[in-house]
Write an enzyme that holds these catalytic residues in place. Sequence first.
Site, PDB file in Angstrom:
ATOM      1  N   ASP A   1      48.363  42.405  43.317  1.00  0.00           N
ATOM      2  CA  ASP A   1      47.290  43.051  42.563  1.00  0.00           C
ATOM      3  C   ASP A   1      47.929  44.006  41.559  1.00  0.00           C
ATOM      4  O   ASP A   1      48.420  45.070  41.930  1.00  0.00           O
ATOM      5  CB  ASP A   1      46.362  43.848  43.498  1.00  0.00           C
ATOM      6  CG  ASP A   1      45.498  42.936  44.367  1.00  0.00           C
ATOM      7  OD1 ASP A   1      45.944  41.807  44.678  1.00  0.00           O
ATOM      8  OD2 ASP A   1      44.395  43.360  44.764  1.00  0.00           O
TER       9      ASP A   1
ATOM     10  N   LYS B   1      40.066  41.536  38.611  1.00  0.00           N
ATOM     11  CA  LYS B   1      39.566  42.485  39.593  1.00  0.00           C
ATOM     12  C   LYS B   1      39.068  43.714  38.864  1.00  0.00           C
ATOM     13  O   LYS B   1      39.674  44.138  37.874  1.00  0.00           O
ATOM     14  CB  LYS B   1      40.722  42.815  40.551  1.00  0.00           C
ATOM     15  CG  LYS B   1      40.461  43.887  41.580  1.00  0.00           C
ATOM     16  CD  LYS B   1      41.674  44.019  42.529  1.00  0.00           C
ATOM     17  CE  LYS B   1      41.590  45.262  43.384  1.00  0.00           C
ATOM     18  NZ  LYS B   1      42.775  45.459  44.242  1.00  0.00           N
TER      19      LYS B   1
ATOM     20  N   LYS C   1      37.345  39.521  41.857  1.00  0.00           N
ATOM     21  CA  LYS C   1      37.390  40.475  42.968  1.00  0.00           C
ATOM     22  C   LYS C   1      36.812  41.816  42.540  1.00  0.00           C
ATOM     23  O   LYS C   1      37.495  42.598  41.882  1.00  0.00           O
ATOM     24  CB  LYS C   1      38.837  40.644  43.459  1.00  0.00           C
ATOM     25  CG  LYS C   1      38.973  41.687  44.585  1.00  0.00           C
ATOM     26  CD  LYS C   1      40.410  41.782  45.104  1.00  0.00           C
ATOM     27  CE  LYS C   1      40.563  42.936  46.091  1.00  0.00           C
ATOM     28  NZ  LYS C   1      41.949  43.137  46.536  1.00  0.00           N
TER      29      LYS C   1
END
Lengths: 306, 316
Positions: free
Chosen positions: A143, A206, A242
């Site tokens: 991430d 995300k 996400k």
Amino acid sequence: MATAKSLLTVPDFALSPRIDQVGVEERAARFTTRSIKKESKLNGLKLVLNMIDLTTLEGKDTDGKVKQLCYKAIHPHDAVPGIPTVAAVCVYPSMVKVAKKALGDSGIRVASVATAFPSGQAPRDVKIRDTRYAVNEGADEIDMVISRGKFHAGEYNFVFDEIAAIKEASGEARLKVILETGELGSFDKVRRASEIAMYAGADFIKTSTGKIQPAATMPVTLVMLEAIRDFYYKTGRMVGMKPAGGISKSKLALHYLVMVKEVLGEDWLNNEWFRFGASSLANDVLMQIVKEHTGLYQSGNYFSVD
Amino acid sequence: MSKTSVHTTSLHTNGNGTGTTETKRLEVLKTYKIYIGGQFPRTESGRYYIPVNNEGKKLANVCLSSRKDFRNAVVAARAAFGGWSGRAAFNRSQILYRMAEMLEGRRMQFIDELMQQDASRAAAEKEVDLAVDRLIYYAGWCDKYQQLFSSVNPVASSHFNFSVPEPTGVVSIIAPQQDSLLGLISVISPVIAGGNTCVVLASESKPLCAVTFAEVLNSSDLPGGVVNILTGKPSELASWFVDHMDVNATIYCEKDTDIQRMMREKSALNLKRVFFYDQTDWTAAESQSPYFIFDTQEIKTTWHPVENIAGAGGGY
């Protein structure tokens, strides 16, 4: 050239579509009016649980805390049979090895934040080393955060190149690109950042680090989902989504599932393509699942602390 | 054109005090809503009922609360528990006193509502006065019951051993059907004086004072969520009041033995305490006591190691 068609044409990001803020907010509000009851609610709750990236990203994290979180990931609530595990455990790079060992062959993936999370204010070679370290420790997913400062300064090529470089450093690991929408300021910029990330090779986009308010909201997620849809129509490549931070109630999570279903369709309704970044959501989902089984409203006192 | 304005003209002249025709003013009726987390929402179910007094007069459209309203109220009560139980006892005392002040200030309104609900003027005045006094009584106890119920315990080891009461948590209450104001206040006050938070179902047939009392709570420094007031049918809600896992104690004030048995059974799920205040005459002197506070307290005992217990010279 004959092969030119297969090459990805990178658009001019300054010309990304503008977003109708009022329209997006109204559209997002519509998704909250769907009635989901009984069987479908139970299935929805289990799906939500199975999509959670159980997260601990604190300065005070210890090996023990991470091990406990991993145990929770494997055994969310053993009192009720048939409860799925979460999708992944999300930790800092220094905790990847601990998490990897604790999760063993459970099939739960280890996601690691990297690239000087959460600010992203570090030179590129440091970010690349950070990423390689996490991958070498065994992270299945990375991430990363984008450089919001450069993005605001209009240096889209810098942001693009950085994501591409991190993608390369990630190797086999799937790359989630955190836009930190709370720092971007407008839906137009969210859309633009989404496109930069996807064209640069992101496997997931995300919303947030969870360190900045506002974090994930339904309207901002809708903007990103629509960017994913348009990207899919243009290139045929699926990108995951996400939302992270601020989703702590099952009801809200179900609203998100409705939104994914109605914007992207069922292909995205699994943890390969959709995740929730959350920590307290898991317990609320478990409480609702037990409520569906027993008919009794539940108390947090009877669920493990995470 | 000018002919058509005759009707409105009479209204205007009446407003100036010069009109000859009496125009009856339209009364603005109060909407009786429920009280959850310091807010006055309508019931999520959208249902209502119309209680009627002995003369057959319809009192109001009152919310017929559902189990989901109760669930929301428990969430609010749980959220408020940490802050309320963590306050200094003296501060809780001040807030209960403030509630009494606000109630006193609205004395006439409560008397009026009680009379609408079949009380005589004398009975209504007595009930409101007693209700104010009861709040004052429990305001006084807020920082005193701890001394009464605490103890230092003799133990045969090197420990300083003491027990203190602590609030049990969220208490669900089905208030008395009669004495709709005094009964309500008599069951709420000891619960919150002890640092608990509560969800109360008001009298089904006489709900007006409970909702107006919520307005008193809302203007008296009591944090939202400490007291949540629902209106509706005990027959519909009683089982939810007692089988919610996040409720720590239940108080039931009627004599319905079927409901009492059901409550005893369901309370076993999470070992919540159940109390039936079904013999109580709320106007009597015995109906106020620190032991009502004690009902919703847990006793915590601490074993504190000491090097030499006899060194203190005490017999502990």
